[in-house]
Design a protein around this motif. Structure first.
Motif, PDB file in Angstrom:
ATOM      1  N   TYR A  66       0.812  -1.233   0.000  1.00 12.97           N
ATOM      2  CA  TYR A  66       0.000   0.000   0.000  1.00 12.97           C
ATOM      3  C   TYR A  66       0.836   1.269   0.000  1.00 12.97           C
ATOM      4  O   TYR A  66       0.306   2.355  -0.210  1.00 12.97           O
ATOM      5  CB  TYR A  66      -0.899   0.017   1.252  1.00 12.97           C
ATOM      6  N   CYS A  67       2.136   1.159   0.245  1.00 19.17           N
ATOM      7  CA  CYS A  67       2.914   2.353   0.609  1.00 19.17           C
ATOM      8  C   CYS A  67       3.753   2.903  -0.547  1.00 19.17           C
ATOM      9  O   CYS A  67       4.482   2.155  -1.212  1.00 19.17           O
ATOM     10  CB  CYS A  67       3.811   1.990   1.790  1.00 19.17           C
ATOM     11  N   GLN A 104      10.238   9.560  12.332  1.00 20.01           N
ATOM     12  CA  GLN A 104       9.662   8.469  11.541  1.00 20.01           C
ATOM     13  C   GLN A 104      10.496   8.247  10.291  1.00 20.01           C
ATOM     14  O   GLN A 104      11.067   9.191   9.748  1.00 20.01           O
ATOM     15  CB  GLN A 104       8.227   8.824  11.146  1.00 20.01           C
ATOM     16  N   SER A 105      10.549   6.990   9.826  1.00 21.62           N
ATOM     17  CA  SER A 105      11.247   6.736   8.557  1.00 21.62           C
ATOM     18  C   SER A 105      10.873   5.367   8.021  1.00 21.62           C
ATOM     19  O   SER A 105      10.184   4.589   8.686  1.00 21.62           O
ATOM     20  CB  SER A 105      12.767   6.819   8.747  1.00 21.62           C
ATOM     21  N   SER A 137       9.148   6.012  15.280  1.00 22.21           N
ATOM     22  CA  SER A 137       8.293   5.214  14.396  1.00 22.21           C
ATOM     23  C   SER A 137       9.195   4.736  13.271  1.00 22.21           C
ATOM     24  O   SER A 137       9.202   5.297  12.177  1.00 22.21           O
ATOM     25  CB  SER A 137       7.140   6.091  13.894  1.00 22.21           C
ATOM     26  N   ARG A 160       2.375   0.468  13.875  1.00 23.70           N
ATOM     27  CA  ARG A 160       1.015   0.035  13.553  1.00 23.70           C
ATOM     28  C   ARG A 160       0.995  -1.438  13.175  1.00 23.70           C
ATOM     29  O   ARG A 160       1.865  -1.883  12.419  1.00 23.70           O
ATOM     30  CB  ARG A 160       0.481   0.836  12.362  1.00 23.70           C
ATOM     31  N   GLU A 162      -1.256  -2.470  11.393  1.00 22.20           N
ATOM     32  CA  GLU A 162      -1.816  -2.233  10.041  1.00 22.20           C
ATOM     33  C   GLU A 162      -3.160  -2.931   9.825  1.00 22.20           C
ATOM     34  O   GLU A 162      -4.096  -2.334   9.294  1.00 22.20           O
ATOM     35  CB  GLU A 162      -0.839  -2.625   8.905  1.00 22.20           C
ATOM     36  N   ARG A 182       5.823  -8.769  13.810  1.00 21.67           N
ATOM     37  CA  ARG A 182       5.380  -7.410  14.137  1.00 21.67           C
ATOM     38  C   ARG A 182       4.711  -7.393  15.527  1.00 21.67           C
ATOM     39  O   ARG A 182       4.963  -6.515  16.344  1.00 21.67           O
ATOM     40  CB  ARG A 182       4.405  -6.917  13.055  1.00 21.67           C
ATOM     41  N   MET A 201      -4.894   0.816   9.266  1.00 18.21           N
ATOM     42  CA  MET A 201      -5.469   1.630   8.195  1.00 18.21           C
ATOM     43  C   MET A 201      -6.942   1.242   8.062  1.00 18.21           C
ATOM     44  O   MET A 201      -7.308   0.079   8.251  1.00 18.21           O
ATOM     45  CB  MET A 201      -4.720   1.394   6.896  1.00 18.21           C
ATOM     46  N   PRO A 231      -7.448   6.720   7.550  1.00 15.55           N
ATOM     47  CA  PRO A 231      -7.930   6.061   6.337  1.00 15.55           C
ATOM     48  C   PRO A 231      -6.795   5.565   5.449  1.00 15.55           C
ATOM     49  O   PRO A 231      -5.733   6.200   5.392  1.00 15.55           O
ATOM     50  CB  PRO A 231      -8.706   7.172   5.628  1.00 15.55           C
ATOM     51  N   TYR A 232      -7.023   4.462   4.791  1.00 15.63           N
ATOM     52  CA  TYR A 232      -6.127   4.028   3.712  1.00 15.63           C
ATOM     53  C   TYR A 232      -6.384   4.946   2.520  1.00 15.63           C
ATOM     54  O   TYR A 232      -7.543   5.216   2.177  1.00 15.63           O
ATOM     55  CB  TYR A 232      -6.414   2.575   3.334  1.00 15.63           C
ATOM     56  N   ILE A 233      -5.303   5.433   1.931  1.00 16.46           N
ATOM     57  CA  ILE A 233      -5.425   6.286   0.741  1.00 16.46           C
ATOM     58  C   ILE A 233      -4.551   5.679  -0.356  1.00 16.46           C
ATOM     59  O   ILE A 233      -3.369   5.373  -0.111  1.00 16.46           O
ATOM     60  CB  ILE A 233      -4.977   7.731   1.054  1.00 16.46           C
ATOM     61  N   TYR A 311       8.470  11.991   0.514  1.00 15.81           N
ATOM     62  CA  TYR A 311       7.915  11.123   1.572  1.00 15.81           C
ATOM     63  C   TYR A 311       6.408  11.002   1.356  1.00 15.81           C
ATOM     64  O   TYR A 311       5.599  11.314   2.215  1.00 15.81           O
ATOM     65  CB  TYR A 311       8.219  11.708   2.966  1.00 15.81           C
ATOM     66  N   LEU A 313       3.663   8.688   1.241  1.00 15.12           N
ATOM     67  CA  LEU A 313       3.185   7.340   1.528  1.00 15.12           C
ATOM     68  C   LEU A 313       1.923   7.076   0.715  1.00 15.12           C
ATOM     69  O   LEU A 313       1.617   5.971   0.345  1.00 15.12           O
ATOM     70  CB  LEU A 313       2.850   7.205   3.018  1.00 15.12           C
ATOM     71  N   TYR A 314       1.149   8.159   0.449  1.00 13.75           N
ATOM     72  CA  TYR A 314      -0.110   8.055  -0.296  1.00 13.75           C
ATOM     73  C   TYR A 314      -0.325   9.358  -1.050  1.00 13.75           C
ATOM     74  O   TYR A 314       0.406  10.334  -0.850  1.00 13.75           O
ATOM     75  CB  TYR A 314      -1.275   7.777   0.661  1.00 13.75           C
TER      76      TYR A 314
HETATM   77  N1  SAH Z   1       8.183   2.330   8.200  1.00 15.00           N
HETATM   78  C1  SAH Z   1       7.522   2.521   9.442  1.00 15.00           C
HETATM   79  C2  SAH Z   1       7.009   3.921   9.662  1.00 15.00           C
HETATM   80  C3  SAH Z   1       6.662   4.717   8.441  1.00 15.00           C
HETATM   81  S1  SAH Z   1       5.217   4.259   7.593  1.00 15.00           S
HETATM   82  C4  SAH Z   1       6.380   1.519   9.563  1.00 15.00           C
HETATM   83  O1  SAH Z   1       5.898   1.040   8.553  1.00 15.00           O
HETATM   84  O2  SAH Z   1       5.997   1.235  10.699  1.00 15.00           O
HETATM   85  C5  SAH Z   1       3.985   4.909   8.690  1.00 15.00           C
HETATM   86  C6  SAH Z   1       2.584   4.454   8.435  1.00 15.00           C
HETATM   87  O3  SAH Z   1       2.101   4.983   7.206  1.00 15.00           O
HETATM   88  C7  SAH Z   1       2.396   2.966   8.269  1.00 15.00           C
HETATM   89  O4  SAH Z   1       2.314   2.328   9.506  1.00 15.00           O
HETATM   90  C8  SAH Z   1       1.089   2.881   7.470  1.00 15.00           C
HETATM   91  O5  SAH Z   1      -0.011   2.579   8.313  1.00 15.00           O
HETATM   92  C9  SAH Z   1       0.928   4.292   6.908  1.00 15.00           C
HETATM   93  N2  SAH Z   1       0.702   4.228   5.442  1.00 15.00           N
HETATM   94  C10 SAH Z   1       1.528   3.733   4.503  1.00 15.00           C
HETATM   95  N3  SAH Z   1       0.927   3.753   3.288  1.00 15.00           N
HETATM   96  C11 SAH Z   1      -0.310   4.270   3.477  1.00 15.00           C
HETATM   97  C12 SAH Z   1      -1.422   4.528   2.623  1.00 15.00           C
HETATM   98  N4  SAH Z   1      -1.366   4.257   1.319  1.00 15.00           N
HETATM   99  N5  SAH Z   1      -2.540   5.050   3.154  1.00 15.00           N
HETATM  100  C13 SAH Z   1      -2.603   5.364   4.482  1.00 15.00           C
HETATM  101  N6  SAH Z   1      -1.589   5.123   5.338  1.00 15.00           N
HETATM  102  C14 SAH Z   1      -0.457   4.582   4.849  1.00 15.00           C
END
Ligand code: SAH
Ligand code: SF4
Length: 362
Positions: A66-67, A104-105, A137, A160, A162, A182, A201, A231-233, A311, A313-314
């Motif tokens: 998802y990331c 966070q990273s 994180s 998370r 997740e 995890r 998410m 929310p998941y995006i 950075y 993620l979404y």
């Molecule tokens: N790498 C670490 C921290 C960075 S990611 C980890 O994964 O724990 C932080 C958070 O971003 C993740 O836990 C995930 O829940 C969220 N994330 C990643 N992709 C996403 C998406 N497409 N939509 C919403 N949240 C997302």
């Protein structure tokens, strides 16, 4: 009395009760929000704690489906924020009275990374006279690493789960990503006396209301101190994008996230709950609305501007070009509008952490 209030008045909420509450719409949903608002007022009050968020690096060895910064995405420029820039951001947070920061990273386990973090933690503690609260994180690590980071000054950790349903977790990750590993990390963090945060998410493809109800029960069972969920995006350059036709609308995903925040506040009265950036992404007033129904933590982004677009993620992550001063000014307005108030110069530790520790001593 409305059906919602009848359910909420039970001593213990079952999975079935939670599913019904997650399915509420219209007036019934507003009843739920009002109830949560009262629980929040009684147990955590209207103070909001700031955690200055520094997105240290987008280098990641994992490949979550998802990331956007997953290792399999070749289209992004990888970075690690310069040490001096991190310290400058920390200094900003410290002087403004934020009380806490979050580092966070992406996930890495190599020695170079774990030692860099350890040394950074020591420098941050020195720079702030051991005063600033640090949340990490940084993904899954071994016990020794978590211990070294704890001893170097970190006191909270966000990891998370997740999705607490193993089958759903397996659909969201490649085979070598291990749910049990995890989960074990969360247990290790607890053993090492971190304030432990997790989250999920919301609105993922294949996810049901039953899964979300189980997520809430999972948080309770694990007795977590903090929660960050949102929310998941979707992100176009990820494998999960192909299932976007299965998703709820963005508005529905947002409301479902709000209901999750409200229900967690009702279930776990004194935990810290973040109003997450992803909630703001789907609704420009998203964080304010989350504060009203249960959240009490906000993480203003302090990542130097030049790194922010790397950075992602979404999609549509907000405030990508807003300076820290602008972010704080706007946030303060929104927080006031939600009837809340920023608690400056306070750590804002999880009250739950202290109450569970006291319980253990007795
Ligand atoms: N790498 C670490 C921290 C960075 S990611 C980890 O994964 O724990 C932080 C958070 O971003 C993740 O836990 C995930 O829940 C969220 N994330 C990643 N992709 C996403 C998406 N497409 N939509 C919403 N949240 C997302
Ligand atoms: Fe890496 Fe975290 Fe993204 Fe997974 S969610 S790919 S671990 S940054």
């Amino acid at each position: 009395m409305s059906d919602v209030l009848k359910i909420l008045q039970k001593d213990e909420l079952s999975k079935n009760d939670l599913v019904q509450l997650l399915a509420t719409q219209g007036e019934a949903m507003q009843d739920l929000f009002h109830y949560a608002q009262n629980v929040k007022a009684q147990h955590v009050g209207n103070k909001v704690y700031f955690r200055g968020l520094i997105e240290l690096s987008n280098r990641c060895k994992k490949n979550c489906y998802y990331c956007g910064i997953r290792s399999g995405n070749p289209n992004i420029h990888r970075y690690f924020v310069d040490e001096q820039e991190v310290l400058d951001a920390v200094k900003y947070a410290y002087e403004k009275g934020f009380g806490s920061i979050v580092l966070q990273s992406g996930e890495r386990n190599d020695k170079d990374f774990t030692e860099t973090i350890e040394s950074l933690l020591k420098k941050i503690m020195k720079l702030t006279n051991n005063e600033i609260g640090i949340t990490l994180s940084l993904g899954e690590q071994d016990e020794e690493t978590y211990l070294r980071w704890r001893e170097a000054g970190a006191k909270r950790y966000l990891l998370r789960i997740e999705a607490s349903n193993r089958e759903l977790y397996a659909k969201l990750h490649p085979q070598d990503h291990d749910f049990d590993k995890r989960l074990n990390c969360l247990k290790l963090l607890r053993k090492l006396d971190y304030q432990v945060g997790t989250g999920v998410m919301i609105g993922l493809p294949f996810q049901t209301l039953g899964d979300l109800a189980d997520d809430l029960l999972f948080f309770k069972e694990l007795d977590i101190d903090m929660c960050g969920m949102g929310p998941y995006i979707e992100h176009e350059e990820t494998p999960l994008y192909q299932f976007r036709n299965l998703l709820l609308s963005k508005e529905e995903r947002f409301l479902l996230s709000l209901k999750m925040v409200a229900l967690l506040r009702i279930l776990m009265k004194n935990v810290n709950i973040a109003a997450t950036t992803a909630m703001q992404t789907l609704d420009s007033q998203g964080r304010e609305k989350a504060l009203r129904v249960g959240s009490n933590v906000i993480m203003p982004n302090l990542t130097p501007l030049k790194y922010r677009d790397d950075y992602l993620l979404y999609e549509d992550k907000p405030s990508q070009s807003e300076t820290a001063d602008e972010t704080v000014r706007l946030l303060e307005e929104h927080i006031r509008a939600a009837g809340c108030e920023v608690a400056y110069f306070q750590h804002g530790d999880s009250q739950h952490y202290f109450s569970r520790k006291n319980k253990n001593v007795q």
